[in-house]
Scaffold this motif. Structure first.
Motif, short mmCIF file in Angstrom:
data_model
loop_
_atom_site.label_atom_id
_atom_site.label_comp_id
_atom_site.label_asym_id
_atom_site.label_seq_id
_atom_site.Cartn_x
_atom_site.Cartn_y
_atom_site.Cartn_z
N ASP A 44 0.83 -1.21 0.00
CA ASP A 44 0.00 0.00 0.00
C ASP A 44 0.87 1.26 0.00
O ASP A 44 0.59 2.21 -0.74
CB ASP A 44 -0.90 0.05 1.24
N VAL A 45 1.90 1.26 0.85
CA VAL A 45 2.79 2.42 0.94
C VAL A 45 3.54 2.60 -0.38
O VAL A 45 3.67 3.72 -0.89
CB VAL A 45 3.78 2.27 2.12
N TYR A 46 3.99 1.50 -0.96
CA TYR A 46 4.69 1.53 -2.25
C TYR A 46 3.80 2.16 -3.33
O TYR A 46 4.23 3.07 -4.05
CB TYR A 46 5.10 0.10 -2.65
N GLU A 47 2.56 1.69 -3.43
CA GLU A 47 1.63 2.22 -4.44
C GLU A 47 1.35 3.72 -4.20
O GLU A 47 1.31 4.50 -5.15
CB GLU A 47 0.31 1.44 -4.44
N TYR A 48 1.17 4.09 -2.96
CA TYR A 48 0.93 5.49 -2.61
C TYR A 48 2.09 6.36 -3.08
O TYR A 48 1.88 7.41 -3.70
CB TYR A 48 0.74 5.59 -1.09
N LEU A 49 3.30 5.92 -2.81
CA LEU A 49 4.48 6.70 -3.21
C LEU A 49 4.64 6.75 -4.72
O LEU A 49 4.97 7.81 -5.28
CB LEU A 49 5.75 6.14 -2.55
N ARG A 50 4.39 5.63 -5.41
CA ARG A 50 4.46 5.62 -6.87
C ARG A 50 3.43 6.58 -7.46
O ARG A 50 3.71 7.32 -8.41
CB ARG A 50 4.23 4.21 -7.44
N ASN A 51 2.23 6.59 -6.89
CA ASN A 51 1.15 7.48 -7.37
C ASN A 51 1.45 8.95 -7.09
O ASN A 51 0.83 9.82 -7.69
CB ASN A 51 -0.19 7.09 -6.75
N HIS A 52 2.37 9.22 -6.16
CA HIS A 52 2.77 10.59 -5.85
C HIS A 52 4.14 10.92 -6.46
O HIS A 52 4.86 11.79 -5.98
CB HIS A 52 2.77 10.82 -4.33
N ASN A 53 4.49 10.17 -7.52
CA ASN A 53 5.67 10.42 -8.34
C ASN A 53 7.01 10.28 -7.63
O ASN A 53 7.98 10.94 -7.99
CB ASN A 53 5.58 11.80 -9.01
N PHE A 54 7.07 9.43 -6.61
CA PHE A 54 8.36 9.12 -6.00
C PHE A 54 8.94 7.92 -6.73
O PHE A 54 8.23 6.97 -7.06
CB PHE A 54 8.21 8.78 -4.50
N ASP A 55 10.23 7.97 -7.01
CA ASP A 55 10.92 6.87 -7.68
C ASP A 55 11.43 5.93 -6.61
O ASP A 55 12.48 6.16 -6.01
CB ASP A 55 12.08 7.44 -8.52
N VAL A 56 10.65 4.89 -6.33
CA VAL A 56 10.97 3.98 -5.24
C VAL A 56 10.93 2.53 -5.70
O VAL A 56 10.27 2.21 -6.68
CB VAL A 56 9.97 4.13 -4.07
N SER A 57 11.65 1.69 -4.97
CA SER A 57 11.55 0.25 -5.19
C SER A 57 10.75 -0.34 -4.04
O SER A 57 10.69 0.24 -2.94
CB SER A 57 12.94 -0.38 -5.23
N TYR A 58 10.15 -1.48 -4.28
CA TYR A 58 9.37 -2.14 -3.23
C TYR A 58 10.27 -2.44 -2.04
O TYR A 58 9.89 -2.23 -0.90
CB TYR A 58 8.75 -3.42 -3.78
N ARG A 59 11.47 -2.93 -2.33
CA ARG A 59 12.41 -3.27 -1.24
C ARG A 59 12.81 -2.04 -0.44
O ARG A 59 12.96 -2.10 0.77
CB ARG A 59 13.65 -3.96 -1.79
N GLY A 60 13.00 -0.92 -1.13
CA GLY A 60 13.35 0.32 -0.45
C GLY A 60 12.23 0.78 0.47
O GLY A 60 12.48 1.23 1.59
N VAL A 61 10.99 0.67 -0.01
CA VAL A 61 9.84 1.05 0.81
C VAL A 61 9.73 0.11 2.02
O VAL A 61 9.50 0.56 3.14
CB VAL A 61 8.53 1.02 -0.02
N SER A 62 9.94 -1.17 1.79
CA SER A 62 9.88 -2.14 2.87
C SER A 62 10.91 -1.80 3.95
O SER A 62 10.61 -1.82 5.15
CB SER A 62 10.14 -3.54 2.31
N ALA A 63 12.11 -1.46 3.52
CA ALA A 63 13.18 -1.09 4.47
C ALA A 63 12.81 0.18 5.23
O ALA A 63 13.02 0.27 6.44
CB ALA A 63 14.50 -0.91 3.72
N MET A 64 12.25 1.17 4.52
CA MET A 64 11.91 2.44 5.15
C MET A 64 10.82 2.25 6.20
O MET A 64 10.92 2.77 7.32
CB MET A 64 11.45 3.45 4.10
#
Length: 103
Positions: A44-64
Motif C-alpha cells: 500500500d505504501v509503495y503504491e501510494y508513493l508511486r502514485n505521488h511520483n516518487f521513484d521507489v523500489s518495493y524493497r526500499g519502501v519495505s526497508a523504510m
C-alpha cells in the motif's frame, strides 16, 4: 545535571532528526499517509508513493517502513496475515502531526 526527558520529547526529537535527512520529501509523505488513519501494508505504501511520483523500489519502501517501525517506535505492526500491516500508534498521532506541520 541529568534530566529525564518525556517519551513525547524523545519521539519529537527522533522524528525531527529523521525528517532532517529527508532530501526528497518521501519520509514526510509516508508519515502523512499514516496520519490518514488507516492500516497499510508495504505494498500500500509503495503504491501510494508511486502514485505521488516518487521513484521507489518495493524493497526500499519495505526497508523504510521497517526502520520507521523499529527506530521511531511510532508504528504498531500486525503480523497475523500474509503481509505485515502497519498503523500509526494513536498515542503518537498528535506528535507526528505537529512535527510535520512545523517542519
Amino acid at each position: 545535571m541529568f534530566v529525564l526527558e518525556t517519551i513525547e520529547e524523545r519521539v519529537r526529537s527522533r522524528l525531527t532528526k529523521y525528517l532532517s535527512r529527508d532530501s526528497t520529501g518521501i519520509r514526510k509523505a509516508v508519515l502523512k499517509l499514516f496520519l490518514e488513519d488507516g492500516a497499510y501494508t508495504t505494498g500500500d505504501v509503495y503504491e501510494y508513493l508511486r502514485n505521488h511520483n516518487f521513484d521507489v523500489s518495493y524493497r526500499g519502501v519495505s526497508a523504510m517502513v521497517g526502520l520507521m517501525n523499529t527506530r521511531l517506535g511510532i508504528l504498531s505492526i500486525d503480523v497475523t496475515g500474509d503481509h505485515n500491516v502497519y498503523m500509526l500508534k494513536e498515542d503518537y498521532r498528535e506528535i507526528v502531526r505537529s512535527v510535520i506541520e512545523n517542519y
